[in-house]
Enzyme design. Structure first.
Site, mmCIF file in Angstrom:
data_model
loop_
_atom_site.group_PDB
_atom_site.id
_atom_site.type_symbol
_atom_site.label_atom_id
_atom_site.label_comp_id
_atom_site.label_asym_id
_atom_site.label_seq_id
_atom_site.Cartn_x
_atom_site.Cartn_y
_atom_site.Cartn_z
ATOM 1 N N GLU A 93 -1.548 14.597 -0.685
ATOM 2 C CA GLU A 93 -2.610 14.866 0.281
ATOM 3 C C GLU A 93 -2.681 16.340 0.709
ATOM 4 O O GLU A 93 -3.760 16.875 0.934
ATOM 5 C CB GLU A 93 -2.408 13.998 1.539
ATOM 6 C CG GLU A 93 -2.751 12.533 1.345
ATOM 7 C CD GLU A 93 -4.242 12.275 1.280
ATOM 8 O OE1 GLU A 93 -5.024 13.225 1.490
ATOM 9 O OE2 GLU A 93 -4.635 11.126 1.007
ATOM 10 N N SER A 352 29.410 -36.255 24.946
ATOM 11 C CA SER A 352 30.871 -36.090 24.954
ATOM 12 C C SER A 352 31.317 -34.717 24.486
ATOM 13 O O SER A 352 32.515 -34.524 24.221
ATOM 14 C CB SER A 352 31.511 -37.161 24.056
ATOM 15 O OG SER A 352 31.244 -38.449 24.533
#
Length: 782
Positions: A93, A352
């Protein structure tokens, strides 16, 4: 002669140089004035909120939340993006990004010349800074708009560094649809963070902002591949990447899915978003691969288990207490299973599951060792009368057997000895906030699931069994500090873990791989009505939690920890790396030979006192004696002092007034006799009564009256209805416990009514409060 022309040249150049300098100064002043009049609209960036993304331990996306406008934008910086992407972006770019001042005059001249000579733009003139200016404030595609864009680019360069400008581009560049920024694009199209891009992926994302709608790899893969290859070719031509690297990158086929909203660990992500609303990126300790596998497993398991059922699963690394998997429901998208209800945070009855800590604290307090004799018999604790899940009792059991079989009476017996308040305080200090109903105070029902817990806190206390007794607080984020709380000694934790990992559970549970290798200790739990089925497993490497039930708390048939939760625990355990660490006992644990019924070490007993030998794990060489407090009458202790006459016969002051002597004899507590072999009954172990004391002794013996022993009952003549009988007990005191064929009848009176008897053999037995017992056999026939 030669100086005059030189002076003339200098004079002629002096004026243009001054004009140029004045022009530069004027331009600079003009720029400063315009910069003040039209400042950079940085608020346009500030008003664009980032999406929130929750990622796993490696930065892989778990779940994302768009901003208020539905835009997906994840924050990132140059340092957090792959260097390959930065190389591809800048060299494709704007090669001179780090050299120009916002605009590249040479590129502008080149673009203008190409427009004049060829009638079209062959290459653009926009720099990365100009593209950021366009993203910040859109400009018309006119000469005026282009000039405005260049002015904004100059402003950006004046106010910000190159790195800051590049960061703006990385966060706000368009990538198609509602995606902005390279991080969002990498997650959405490639399913990975921008830090992990390959050469081919970096080139693809570098070119996409030029035409984000045209180059979308999910819609136009061929077009996107052509654009990507154009970038690769340029990088090869510039010698940024080698020809071989580019050639290999070109071999990768462009393939992408559009997934802006990953939904892994969705419930945890929702929870963390609420806790950290200001964070754009929330990194967790979750292992996405494991999480994904478990989510598929949980969904399939729930679908095969029944309608409206959900499951919850959690996996914790014991060393760091990092949560590596978090499944709060079976299927997040299922309305019928209430998939958006997080059952890891839901408060449910633990069943339990807290029993191991009762035994662990009892070990630390010197109340028991691993083979202590406990009493699985019907007992009342100030009116509280628990019973076993099976409704049967086993009589004499060891601490290990009682814990493995999850028997209720021994656990309540030990909790009564520890004290409900100290137990509650110990669990609270370790991170378990047991919620009791109403204004209730800590009580014995906590041993059997009375109260409420959530899985997250339950995992914290269970981790202590694999962490030398230190309970660790869960860590969901890498930066969270490890917090530990002492719960058990390392010896008690080791003994409890060893009990829960013992292999003879194999036949009961049919899961050889869970028990045979002793790699995983686990405890099950079932709440009343099958509403909650639990299985919590632990070793030195992991703690695993599994819950199965309905989120609405409805009754579920056959939903027990053993049947519903253990099979899923087995599969989860199979997905984890095998724990190869050895687990030797710590120095505080010794293997000691003890004897029943006294319960102490064999070397502390006389030979006649040792009725049954057992190998027990003890702490610090302590062998506490058998406990009998709260269970039996003091006269029924394991060691009795009897009175003998000169012949060695048993007598009492009521029936003998001659010369006597005292002798101590070890016997089994009378309350256990219904479950003991005949040779261990007291009548066999104690001397016979003298003849003059026999009548007195027989008159005070407990007896069931109402029918004769070994009687056969028939229907009344002319009737097919089976008989109903009423029986009562004579010679007893206090409350009574009746058993029919070893099953408890919930009647504490001195009489019992037996109805609806079917043909067969029956044994009726009664135990009174003083531990006397009597039995009666009879039959029912048609």
């Amino acid at each position: 002669m030669t100086t005059q022309p030189n002076n003339s040249i200098r004079q002629r150049l002096k004026k243009p140089l001054w004009l140029l300098l004045l022009l530069c100064v004027a331009s600079w002043l003009t720029f400063l004035i315009l910069d003040r009049i039209w400042p950079l609209p940085v608020e346009s960036f500030e008003q664009r909120h980032f999406a929130q993304v929750v990622v796993d331990k490696d930065g892989l996306p778990l779940r994302a939340f768009a901003d208020d406008n539905g835009v997906w934008r994840y924050p990132t910086t140059v340092d957090q993006v792959s260097p390959l992407y930065i190389e591809a972006l800048i060299n494709y770019e704007d090669r001179y990004f780090y050299r120009h001042f916002g605009i590249n005059p040479f590129s502008i001249v080149r673009a203008a010349w190409q427009r004049l000579t060829e009638g079209r733009y062959v290459s653009g003139a926009s720099t990365l800074t100009m593209q950021v200016a366009r993203i910040m404030q859109n400009h018309d595609k006119t000469l005026r708009g282009k000039v405005g864009q260049m002015f904004r680019a100059l402003q950006l360069e004046w106010h910000y560094s190159k790195t800051e400008i590049l960061n703006y581009y990385l966060n706000y560049a368009p990538f198609g649809g509602p995606l902005e920024g390279v991080e969002a694009a990498a997650h959405a199209y490639l399913g990975k963070p921008a830090a992990q891009l390959s050469h081919a992926e970096a080139a693809l994302l570098a070119v996409m902002p030029q035409a984000p709608s045209l180059y979308r790899p999910d819609r136009y893969p061929e077009r996107a591949q052509q654009a990507r290859d154009k970038v690769l070719n340029r990088l090869a031509a510039y010698k940024v990447w080698s020809q071989q690297t580019v050639q290999e990158a070109r071999q990768e086929t462009v393939y992408a899915q559009y997934k802006t909203q990953p939904m892994t660990a969705a419930l945890l992500a929702r929870q963390l978003r609420g806790q950290y609303p200001d964070r754009s990126l929330i990194q967790t300790t979750i292992d996405r691969d494991l999480q994904t596998e478990l989510e598929w497993l949980a969904k399939d398991y729930a679908e095969n288990s029944g309608e409206a059922l959900s499951v919850a699963v959690m996996v914790v690394d014991n060393e760091s207490m990092a949560v590596t998997a978090y499944l709060g429901s079976a299927d997040f998208f299922s309305d019928s299973r209430a998939g958006q209800v997080d059952m890891i945070q839901a408060v449910r009855s633990p069943g339990s599951t807290l029993k191991p800590f009762i035994y662990g604290l009892a070990l630390d307090q010197g109340l028991i060792h691993s083979q202590s004799l406990l009493f699985d018999v019907p007992t009342s604790f100030d009116g509280y009368r628990p019973h076993n899940f099976s409704e049967y009792f086993s009589g004499p059991v060891s601490a290990s057997e009682a814990l493995l079989r999850s028997l209720n009476m021994p656990a309540v017996q030990l909790l009564d000895a520890i004290g409900p308040e100290p137990f509650y305080a110990s669990m609270h200090n370790a991170g378990l906030n047991l919620q009791l109903p109403g204004q209730a105070q800590p009580n014995l029902s906590m041993a059997l699931g009375g109260g409420g817990v959530n899985m997250a806190e339950l995992m914290q206390v269970f981790s202590a069994l694999g962490r030398q007794g230190q309970a660790g607080f869960l860590r969901y984020l890498p930066e969270q500090q490890l917090v530990e709380r002492p719960l058990l000694s390392d010896g008690a934790a080791w003994i409890v873990q060893d009990i829960l990992a013992q292999g003879h559970l194999k036949k009961r549970l049919y899961h050889d791989d869970l028990t045979g290798s002793r790699d995983l200790a686990f405890k099950t739990g079932t709440s009343y009505g099958g509403r909650d089925a639990w299985a919590i497993g632990v070793n030195s490497a992991y703690t695993i939690g599994v819950w199965v039930g309905r989120p609405d708390g409805a009754f579920v048939s056959d939903n027990t920890g053993r049947l519903a939760a253990v099979p899923l625990l087995r599969q989860v355990h199979g997905m984890l790396p095998k724990n190869t660490e050895s687990n030797p006992p710590p120095p505080s644990v010794q293997l000691t030979t003890i004897c029943w019924p006294l319960g102490t070490a064999i070397n502390l007993q006389k030979p006649g006192d040792c009725h049954r030998k057992k190998q027990a794990y003890t702490l610090n060489n302590m062998t506490p004696p058998t406990r009998h407090d709260g269970l039996i009458n003091p006269l029924q202790k394991p060691r009795l002092t009897v009175t003998l006459n000169e012949k060695g016969e048993r007598v009492t002051p009521q029936c003998h007034d001659g010369q006597t002597r005292q002798q101590q004899i070890t016997v089994w507590p009378a309350v256990l006799e219904p479950w003991l072999p005949q040779r261990w009954h007291r009548e066999q172990l104690l001397p016979e009564f003298a003849e003059d004391c026999q009548l007195w002794h027989n008159q005070n013996r407990l007896e069931i009256v109402g029918i004769h022993p070994d009687a056969t009952l028939y229907p009344e003549a002319g009737s097919l209805q089976l008989p109903s009988i009423e029986l009562k007990v004579a010679g007893s005191t206090g409350q009574h416990y009746w058993f029919l064929n070893d099953q408890l009848i919930r009647n504490h009176q001195s009489t019992v009514q037996l109805d609806n008897l079917t043909p067969g053999h029956y044994q009726l037995r009664v135990i009174d409060q003083s531990a006397q017992q009597a039995s009666l056999d009879f039959q029912v026939a048609m």
